[in-house]
Design a protein around this motif. Sequence first.
Motif, mmCIF file in Angstrom:
data_model
loop_
_atom_site.group_PDB
_atom_site.id
_atom_site.type_symbol
_atom_site.label_atom_id
_atom_site.label_comp_id
_atom_site.label_asym_id
_atom_site.label_seq_id
_atom_site.Cartn_x
_atom_site.Cartn_y
_atom_site.Cartn_z
ATOM 1 N N ASP A 189 0.833 -1.209 0.000
ATOM 2 C CA ASP A 189 0.000 0.000 0.000
ATOM 3 C C ASP A 189 0.867 1.259 0.000
ATOM 4 O O ASP A 189 0.521 2.264 -0.637
ATOM 5 C CB ASP A 189 -0.965 -0.005 1.190
ATOM 6 C CG ASP A 189 -0.281 -0.311 2.505
ATOM 7 O OD1 ASP A 189 0.698 -1.078 2.515
ATOM 8 O OD2 ASP A 189 -0.720 0.212 3.550
ATOM 9 N N ASP A 190 2.002 1.215 0.689
ATOM 10 C CA ASP A 190 2.922 2.358 0.678
ATOM 11 C C ASP A 190 3.535 2.569 -0.705
ATOM 12 O O ASP A 190 3.786 3.715 -1.117
ATOM 13 C CB ASP A 190 4.040 2.154 1.704
ATOM 14 C CG ASP A 190 3.519 2.158 3.130
ATOM 15 O OD1 ASP A 190 2.804 3.103 3.503
ATOM 16 O OD2 ASP A 190 3.823 1.208 3.878
ATOM 17 N N ILE A 192 2.028 1.941 -3.518
ATOM 18 C CA ILE A 192 0.969 2.545 -4.334
ATOM 19 C C ILE A 192 0.843 4.038 -4.023
ATOM 20 O O ILE A 192 0.720 4.874 -4.934
ATOM 21 C CB ILE A 192 -0.364 1.809 -4.102
ATOM 22 C CG1 ILE A 192 -0.266 0.373 -4.637
ATOM 23 C CG2 ILE A 192 -1.528 2.552 -4.769
ATOM 24 C CD1 ILE A 192 -1.419 -0.524 -4.237
ATOM 25 N N ARG A 193 0.901 4.407 -2.744
ATOM 26 C CA ARG A 193 0.824 5.827 -2.370
ATOM 27 C C ARG A 193 2.007 6.611 -2.945
ATOM 28 O O ARG A 193 1.854 7.753 -3.395
ATOM 29 C CB ARG A 193 0.792 5.955 -0.846
ATOM 30 C CG ARG A 193 -0.491 5.430 -0.215
ATOM 31 C CD ARG A 193 -0.527 5.687 1.290
ATOM 32 N NE ARG A 193 -1.718 5.118 1.887
ATOM 33 C CZ ARG A 193 -1.776 3.918 2.454
ATOM 34 N NH1 ARG A 193 -0.681 3.151 2.510
ATOM 35 N NH2 ARG A 193 -2.901 3.467 2.961
ATOM 36 N N TYR A 220 -6.399 -8.899 1.345
ATOM 37 C CA TYR A 220 -5.395 -7.836 1.253
ATOM 38 C C TYR A 220 -5.228 -7.383 -0.191
ATOM 39 O O TYR A 220 -5.156 -6.181 -0.471
ATOM 40 C CB TYR A 220 -4.062 -8.309 1.819
ATOM 41 C CG TYR A 220 -2.966 -7.267 1.731
ATOM 42 C CD1 TYR A 220 -3.075 -6.053 2.403
ATOM 43 C CD2 TYR A 220 -1.822 -7.488 0.963
ATOM 44 C CE1 TYR A 220 -2.078 -5.090 2.320
ATOM 45 C CE2 TYR A 220 -0.814 -6.537 0.884
ATOM 46 C CZ TYR A 220 -0.945 -5.340 1.560
ATOM 47 O OH TYR A 220 0.047 -4.384 1.469
ATOM 48 N N SER A 223 -7.946 -5.112 -1.141
ATOM 49 C CA SER A 223 -7.779 -3.779 -0.545
ATOM 50 C C SER A 223 -6.794 -2.945 -1.357
ATOM 51 O O SER A 223 -6.939 -1.717 -1.457
ATOM 52 C CB SER A 223 -7.312 -3.900 0.914
ATOM 53 O OG SER A 223 -5.936 -4.257 0.995
ATOM 54 N N LEU A 224 -5.798 -3.595 -1.941
ATOM 55 C CA LEU A 224 -4.829 -2.883 -2.781
ATOM 56 C C LEU A 224 -5.469 -2.424 -4.094
ATOM 57 O O LEU A 224 -5.219 -1.299 -4.557
ATOM 58 C CB LEU A 224 -3.622 -3.783 -3.074
ATOM 59 C CG LEU A 224 -2.793 -4.213 -1.872
ATOM 60 C CD1 LEU A 224 -1.690 -5.177 -2.310
ATOM 61 C CD2 LEU A 224 -2.179 -3.018 -1.147
ATOM 62 N N LYS A 226 -8.565 -1.698 -4.497
ATOM 63 C CA LYS A 226 -9.423 -0.561 -4.144
ATOM 64 C C LYS A 226 -8.590 0.707 -3.979
ATOM 65 O O LYS A 226 -9.007 1.803 -4.415
ATOM 66 C CB LYS A 226 -10.186 -0.856 -2.851
ATOM 67 C CG LYS A 226 -11.158 0.255 -2.439
ATOM 68 C CD LYS A 226 -11.909 -0.088 -1.175
ATOM 69 C CE LYS A 226 -12.947 0.977 -0.842
ATOM 70 N NZ LYS A 226 -12.360 2.340 -0.730
ATOM 71 N N LEU A 227 -7.412 0.580 -3.366
ATOM 72 C CA LEU A 227 -6.550 1.741 -3.179
ATOM 73 C C LEU A 227 -6.101 2.298 -4.531
ATOM 74 O O LEU A 227 -6.077 3.517 -4.729
ATOM 75 C CB LEU A 227 -5.333 1.360 -2.330
ATOM 76 C CG LEU A 227 -4.384 2.490 -1.923
ATOM 77 C CD1 LEU A 227 -5.111 3.527 -1.069
ATOM 78 C CD2 LEU A 227 -3.188 1.923 -1.162
ATOM 79 N N ASP A 230 -9.035 4.147 -5.866
ATOM 80 C CA ASP A 230 -9.274 5.398 -5.135
ATOM 81 C C ASP A 230 -8.336 6.512 -5.592
ATOM 82 O O ASP A 230 -8.690 7.695 -5.562
ATOM 83 C CB ASP A 230 -9.091 5.166 -3.631
ATOM 84 C CG ASP A 230 -10.210 4.333 -3.025
ATOM 85 O OD1 ASP A 230 -11.251 4.158 -3.693
ATOM 86 O OD2 ASP A 230 -10.035 3.843 -1.886
ATOM 87 N N PHE A 231 -7.127 6.122 -6.009
ATOM 88 C CA PHE A 231 -6.141 7.104 -6.478
ATOM 89 C C PHE A 231 -6.234 7.348 -7.992
ATOM 90 O O PHE A 231 -5.416 8.079 -8.553
ATOM 91 C CB PHE A 231 -4.721 6.639 -6.131
ATOM 92 C CG PHE A 231 -4.335 6.849 -4.696
ATOM 93 C CD1 PHE A 231 -4.704 7.997 -4.010
ATOM 94 C CD2 PHE A 231 -3.582 5.894 -4.020
ATOM 95 C CE1 PHE A 231 -4.338 8.197 -2.685
ATOM 96 C CE2 PHE A 231 -3.211 6.086 -2.701
ATOM 97 C CZ PHE A 231 -3.593 7.242 -2.018
#
Length: 354
Positions: A189-190, A192-193, A220, A223-224, A226-227, A230-231
């Motif tokens: 997730d980090d 992806i951010r 998990y 959730s990635l 979706k992230l 979202d971005f």
Amino acid sequence: MRVDQLVPAFHQGDAIGDTAFHIKQFLRCRGFQSEIYCLDRDEGLEKHSTLFSEFFPPASTDITILHFALPSPLTAKFITFSSKKILIYHNITPAHFFLPYSQEMAHIAQVGREEVKLMAPHVDVALADSEFNRLELEEIGYRRTEVFPLFIDFAKYQRPADPFFQRLFRDQRVNILFVGRIVPNKGIDDLIRTTFYYKKYISPLVRLIIVGKTTSLPAYYQSLIKLVDDFYLRPEEVVFTGHITDEQMYALYQTADVFLSMSEHEGFGLPLVESMIFDLPVIAYEATAVPYTLGGAGILLRTKRVDYVAELVHLVATQENLRQKIINHQRQRLKDLRAEGLEEKLLRVIKDLT
């Protein structure tokens, strides 16, 4: 004298499986009787291993080695043997990483930790594939501990890379690569951010490539996804390759600009070494075994601030002088890893026990 190895699951191309196979070949060359016993194995490995159901209890003069990375019925059997016992510890990811996504995996991790503690009074020598793992064993109460890194077959990385993958990812984008299991401790997730920040504030020509099975922990992985949505990151900007061949992975190491790891828990971190083999600059979060594996090479992060990390990725990807300096340090680290002398260390341990 028998020096047998127990491996719960014997997999082709797996770091633990490769290490066990190399140890077996080396011991046989030195005149020992040696076999790999497993509960499960990949198709095609039948001639290189024997199912544990055929294991004959060892004598007190024999040595039994258990590779431990997951709990299994082998643990309870192992501690009852009259032979001298060597544990090769490959680490267990702490359960708290899995709790939000899978009670089952959290339970497996917790049981694994308990089994490591259970074995401590029964093991004569505990070998760990990193100093981080060795310190963990020492804290648990193992009497004798030593570092015994994973066997790395440097020759296999000389095989030709997949030309299609080379063409597919060789364009104007900055390629940020990560290789590893798709599980929470890896900090994907980090990644992806960081990619989102890079695209918005540095350049839209960026691509995050994540190599690893997406089925390890479906909740998990979802959730990635979706992230990413979202971005508003597009499929060509964040690529989950799933399981790929070695040749395809080599192509990605060759076409990437930076290997970025934000992992918060590593027992060793083989992809860090693989990146160095391919002269790919490494940027990695300083956690657990990572600084021990890099041994002063690469760039260690003490923060996960996305602006700092993304700007650093850009510098390493675009500044040739900086890239070459990092690569030179990584080449020196590889020389150190090649000179580890694992075989002689294992022989010394065996001699001490006989």
